[in-house]
Design a protein around this motif. Structure first.
Motif, short mmCIF file in Angstrom:
data_model
loop_
_atom_site.label_atom_id
_atom_site.label_comp_id
_atom_site.label_asym_id
_atom_site.label_seq_id
_atom_site.Cartn_x
_atom_site.Cartn_y
_atom_site.Cartn_z
N TYR A 46 0.83 -1.21 0.00
CA TYR A 46 0.00 0.00 0.00
C TYR A 46 0.87 1.25 0.00
N ASP A 187 -7.17 3.15 -3.42
CA ASP A 187 -7.65 2.60 -2.15
C ASP A 187 -8.72 1.54 -2.38
N GLN A 188 -9.49 1.68 -3.45
CA GLN A 188 -10.52 0.69 -3.75
C GLN A 188 -9.89 -0.68 -4.03
N PHE A 190 -7.16 -1.77 -2.70
CA PHE A 190 -6.72 -2.36 -1.44
C PHE A 190 -7.89 -2.71 -0.53
N ARG A 191 -9.03 -2.09 -0.71
CA ARG A 191 -10.21 -2.58 0.02
C ARG A 191 -10.59 -3.96 -0.47
N THR A 192 -10.45 -4.18 -1.77
CA THR A 192 -10.69 -5.52 -2.31
C THR A 192 -9.67 -6.51 -1.74
N TYR A 193 -8.41 -6.06 -1.64
CA TYR A 193 -7.37 -6.90 -1.05
C TYR A 193 -7.72 -7.25 0.40
N ALA A 194 -8.22 -6.29 1.16
CA ALA A 194 -8.57 -6.54 2.55
C ALA A 194 -9.68 -7.58 2.66
N ILE A 195 -10.67 -7.47 1.76
CA ILE A 195 -11.77 -8.45 1.78
C ILE A 195 -11.23 -9.84 1.46
#
Length: 534
Positions: A46, A187-188, A190-195
């Motif tokens: 990130y 950031d979108q 990495f939000r997918t990565y977090a999920i």
């Protein structure tokens, strides 16, 4: 006075909660490591990617600056076809020829005030952000190209200010990226990565729970089996599967159960034996004491002699039982290098005092071995004592020792009553006696059991061959542990005089045996030549 916090008994042991199980701790450690790895990997990526987004915006703005400089140096006015003669024409033409990126906007300044704005299709309207305009005003009247980050209440910008001086009124071209919008797209991702990371952790948890359960199943079975074990229930064993540390643990646990079972059995046998054998002499002594006439000296004396005799028998019985009780312990035999020829001589010296027999030796080895000399003496003399017990006075009893094929052979042969074929196995059981004639029942029946235990302590066995009415041969068959190399030839086996014609030559690496038989009178104190027995 009452004292709080003190009880009369030990507090009951609390069962571990589910979260404290090994399975949960292993799973927690795996999940913690996996989550830490995902967080570190995601955080590093990130940070690196955000810096890359900033670099990409700076590179785009730098290319725009290079294109503007090229237009100012080599370009011509599209209406006149001549070179630019004013800064206003240059800024206006540059804005017309520039196609902004999706999150990029532009505006032209003249004299510190907004003069030109981007075409309508450009989505980022810089002129609508009054705070940005106020921030830009000082830079547009200067003479230095500025590339910097400006944050306003609306958003954050990456701004390039290109001042152009032509006369008294300065002009400037301003290009700016909406930095927050650029980062929002990133950031979108990495939000997918977090999920995905959370889903991966859930899968790891599910798979780890199943795998840990399978791996720890033998451990759970071990605990369940251990709780079921008692001194009356030692038959439980765990199935051994695989070839890993857990299977080694299962093997070790089963071996421990075998040792516990043997210990419990030995304890029960000892208690049964003591209760069975000591009850008889106690009953005899008690009965005679109850019937004894204290006023009769003869009756009191005979009762005293009987009581002492029974107590002596009880003492011998207790000693024998203690020997058998320690037979399975690691220190039952203490191995040390022993000269088997000397041991044969010592046994003969001691055995000839056991009874009026013709004692002979028909073989004597000169080899050495790692054995327990005291235990072997005890076993060998017990066999000699049995031979005396079950043979007639004046009959022959033969001792011998040999080493053949890596095995030690120590035997006693008699000309006694022999043992029936159906009794050959029974005679080694505690308190079992093959001969029912009361004349031969002056012992507790533990002698051969002790001999068998001593042989087993040496990882050997006791062999017996017998013909009813013609005598028996009992042989201790033990393994020969590596010791010093045997001599090239053995001396005179029984006389101790080297170079005797009775000592055969032996080839290297072969232990020589002496097929020699000599009779020894019981009343003779001299032993074969110059040697004298004690």
């Amino acid at each position: 006075m009452a004292h709080h916090g003190q009880g009369t008994g030990a507090a009951p042991r609390r069962a571990p909660s589910r979260l404290q199980t090994v399975r949960a701790r292993i799973l927690g450690a795996v999940l913690a490591l996996a989550a830490l790895g995902l967080i570190i990997a995601g955080g590093v990526a990130y940070t690196a990617q955000r810096a890359h987004v900033d670099d990409r915006m700076d590179q785009s703005l730098t290319r725009s600056l290079e294109e503007f400089e090229a237009l100012a140096h080599d370009g011509v006015h599209p209406s006149t076809g001549e070179r630019f003669t004013s800064s206003d024409d240059l800024v206006n033409t540059a804005m017309r020829q520039t196609v902004p990126a999706p999150h990029e906007g532009m505006v032209g300044f003249r004299g510190g005030r907004t003069q030109w704005i981007a075409a309508t299709p450009v989505p980022l309207r810089l002129e609508d952000d009054e705070a940005l305009m106020e921030e830009l005003e000082p830079y547009t009247t200067g003479r230095v190209v500025v590339l910097r980050q400006i944050t306003t209440p609306e958003t954050s910008y990456r701004v390039l200010v290109i001042p152009v001086t032509d006369g008294d009124v300065p002009s400037a071209l301003v290009l700016a990226f909406d930095r927050s919008a650029e980062h929002a797209e990133f950031d979108q991702v990495f939000r997918t990565y977090a999920i995905i990371a959370v889903v991966a952790l859930l899968l790891i948890a599910a798979v780890g729970w199943l795998v840990a359960g399978r791996l720890l199943r033998p451990v759970r079975l071990l605990g369940q089996t251990a709780r079921r074990i008692s001194d009356t229930h030692t038959s439980e064993r765990l199935p051994v599967t695989g070839n890993d540390d857990v299977s080694d643990l299962t093997h070790a646990f089963n071996e421990m159960l075998d040792r516990l079972a043997a210990a419990f059995d030995a304890e029960h046998e000892l208690l049964d034996d003591v209760g069975h054998e000591l009850r008889t002499p106690l009953t005899i002594v008690r009965g005679h004491l109850e019937l004894m006439d204290p006023e009769d000296p003869e009756d009191a004396g005979s009762t005293r002699d009987l009581a002492l005799d029974e107590l002596d028998r009880m003492h011998r019985l207790v000693d024998d039982l203690m020997t058998l009780a320690t037979a399975g312990s690691p220190g039952f035999v203490r191995l040390e290098e022993t000269d088997l020829g000397r041991l044969t001589d010592d046994i003969l010296d001691k055995a000839r005092l056991l009874g009026d027999r013709r004692w002979t030796v028909d073989a004597r080895t000169g080899a050495t071995a790692n054995v327990d000399e005291q235990r072997l003496t005890q076993a060998w003399l017990q066999l000699a004592s049995n031979a005396v017990k079950f043979s007639a006075p004046g009959s022959k009893i033969t001792l011998g020792s040999a080493v053949r094929d890596g095995r030690i052979r120590l035997w006693v042969r008699d000309e006694g009553i022999g043992v029936s074929p159906d009794q050959l196995e029974r005679i080694f059981v505690r308190f079992a006696q093959a001969e029912r004639d009361p004349a031969f029942r002056d012992g507790a029946g533990l002698g051969l059991a002790i001999v068998s235990a001593i042989a087993g302590g040496h990882e050997g066995r006791v062999e017996v061959s017998s013909t009813r009415g013609f005598g028996s041969t009992f042989t201790l068959d033990l393994p020969l542990e590596p010791g010093p190399n045997p001599p090239a030839h053995e001396p005179d086996d029984l006389s101790g005089a080297s170079g005797s014609p009775l000592a055969p030559r032996s080839s290297p690496g072969v232990v020589a045996e002496t097929p020699l038989t000599m009779e020894i009178p019981v009343d003779s104190r001299a032993r074969l030549g110059e040697r004298t027995s004690s």
